[in-house]
Design a protein around this motif. Structure first.
Motif, PDB file in Angstrom:
ATOM      1  N   PRO A 183      -7.934   3.642   2.409  1.00 56.66           N
ATOM      2  CA  PRO A 183      -6.789   4.151   3.178  1.00 56.66           C
ATOM      3  C   PRO A 183      -7.046   4.084   4.684  1.00 56.66           C
ATOM      4  O   PRO A 183      -8.080   4.561   5.171  1.00 56.66           O
ATOM      5  CB  PRO A 183      -6.659   5.601   2.701  1.00 56.66           C
ATOM      6  N   GLY A 184      -6.117   3.473   5.397  1.00 61.08           N
ATOM      7  CA  GLY A 184      -6.217   3.401   6.857  1.00 61.08           C
ATOM      8  C   GLY A 184      -7.411   2.600   7.331  1.00 61.08           C
ATOM      9  O   GLY A 184      -7.778   2.676   8.501  1.00 61.08           O
TER      10      GLY A 184
ATOM     11  N   HIS B 208      -5.559   9.992  -0.072  1.00 66.28           N
ATOM     12  CA  HIS B 208      -5.206   9.334   1.205  1.00 66.28           C
ATOM     13  C   HIS B 208      -5.412  10.268   2.390  1.00 66.28           C
ATOM     14  O   HIS B 208      -5.133   9.932   3.535  1.00 66.28           O
ATOM     15  CB  HIS B 208      -3.762   8.817   1.195  1.00 66.28           C
TER      16      HIS B 208
ATOM     17  N   HIS C 127      -6.165   2.950  -4.084  1.00 63.56           N
ATOM     18  CA  HIS C 127      -5.931   3.234  -2.658  1.00 63.56           C
ATOM     19  C   HIS C 127      -6.261   4.700  -2.387  1.00 63.56           C
ATOM     20  O   HIS C 127      -5.537   5.415  -1.707  1.00 63.56           O
ATOM     21  CB  HIS C 127      -4.486   2.908  -2.290  1.00 63.56           C
TER      22      HIS C 127
ATOM     23  N   ASP D  35       0.810  -1.226   0.000  1.00 65.15           N
ATOM     24  CA  ASP D  35       0.000   0.000   0.000  1.00 65.15           C
ATOM     25  C   ASP D  35       0.845   1.278   0.000  1.00 65.15           C
ATOM     26  O   ASP D  35       2.034   1.241   0.296  1.00 65.15           O
ATOM     27  CB  ASP D  35      -0.866   0.043   1.268  1.00 65.15           C
ATOM     28  N   ASP D  36       0.147   2.374  -0.280  1.00 66.54           N
ATOM     29  CA  ASP D  36       0.650   3.745  -0.104  1.00 66.54           C
ATOM     30  C   ASP D  36       1.563   4.238  -1.219  1.00 66.54           C
ATOM     31  O   ASP D  36       2.186   5.297  -1.083  1.00 66.54           O
ATOM     32  CB  ASP D  36       1.368   3.914   1.250  1.00 66.54           C
TER      33      ASP D  36
HETATM   34 ZN   LIG Z   1      -2.504   3.662   3.074  1.00 64.53          ZN
END
Ligand SMILES: [Zn+2]
Length: 268
Positions: free
Chosen positions: A183-184, A126, A122, A12-13
């Motif tokens: 996200p998260g 974010h 994603h 991710d990210d």
């Molecule tokens: Zn993330």
């Protein structure tokens, strides 16, 4: 309960500007048997290891991605990459990932074409753009602002962000993007409705049981996914990935989309 076999590998990210602006420090420290409050978010302290908890760290380069593709090919494995489609500049402007990191994006696209990678949505930013909440603060952390789909944002924002991210990623890749990684792990039923209406079918998240069945969506839960962040590779080196790919008893990893498709077929 055991998960499905083989399970999915997820990173991710990628492209998320949270790696630059999400800055917060340790607020409790352990001394012997007790933990005591610690002012880890005070001014510069939150930037100093080991008080620093998240950012800043750098984006993976095209050279990193070449090595990631080689490692996956060698292991006969595949991976889903959670890309945040827009990079947020400090003034709040959003630059599409393929323009901001064109060299890395080109290698990722090649990985999708050769079937080694799946690109997942994603999010678009974010983070929360309103009021520049995403920027680091002087005397506190800003972790909450680095989640995108809060329940206090309108359903229009959820749909707008997902649709923009889908447009950027699908235009760049020339193929449908069907997996969503919130996200998260923060999202609502509005986010799920927006996901289904923008072509997303598989949602990779923690504890999906809390939502019950959702029309048009197949949940891929954490037990079926080995999830990492790009931060793990940037700070820990490619070894973090290759150690997971070493031959063992489990079959090589696949993408979230493949696991989702299998779960979807089993539910029919
Ligand atoms: Zn993330």
């Amino acid at each position: 309960m055991t998960g499905v076999n083989p399970s999915a590998l997820r990173l991710d990210d990628v492209g998320a500007a949270s790696k630059r602006y999400e800055v917060y420090g340790v607020t409790r420290v352990r001394i012997g048997p007790v933990t005591i409050p610690f002012p880890g978010n005070f001014l510069f302290l939150k930037y100093v290891p080991p008080i620093r908890r998240w950012g800043p760290y750098r984006e993976l380069t095209a050279a990193h991605w070449d090595r990631i593709l080689e490692a996956l090919a060698r292991a006969g494995a595949r991976m889903t990459v959670g890309v945040t489609a827009g990079w947020v500049e400090s003034d709040g402007r959003v630059v599409p990932f393929p323009r901001k990191f064109s060299a890395a994006a080109a290698v990722i696209r090649r990985g999708t074409e050769s079937g080694l990678l799946e690109v997942a949505n994603h999010g678009y930013t974010h983070c929360v753009l309103d009021g520049r909440r995403f920027r680091p603060r002087l005397f506190s952390g800003n972790r909450t602002a680095h989640r995108e789909f809060h329940e206090w944002l309108s359903s229009e924002v959820h749909l707008d962000h997902l649709a923009r991210a889908q447009a950027i990623l699908q235009d760049f890749l020339g193929c449908p993007v069907v997996t969503f990684i919130p996200p998260g792990n923060v999202f609502t039923r509005d986010t799920l409705a927006a996901a289904a209406s923008t072509g997303l079918r598989y949602v990779s998240c923690l504890q999906p049981g809390r939502w019950g069945p959702f029309p048009g969506i197949t949940f891929v839960e954490d037990r079926d996914v080995r999830a990492m962040h790009d931060r793990d590779l940037v700070l820990g080196g490619l070894r973090v990935l290759t150690s997971l790919l070493e031959p063992g008893e489990a079959p090589p990893f696949v993408t979230v989309r493949e696991v989702g498709a299998r779960l979807e077929a089993a539910a029919r």
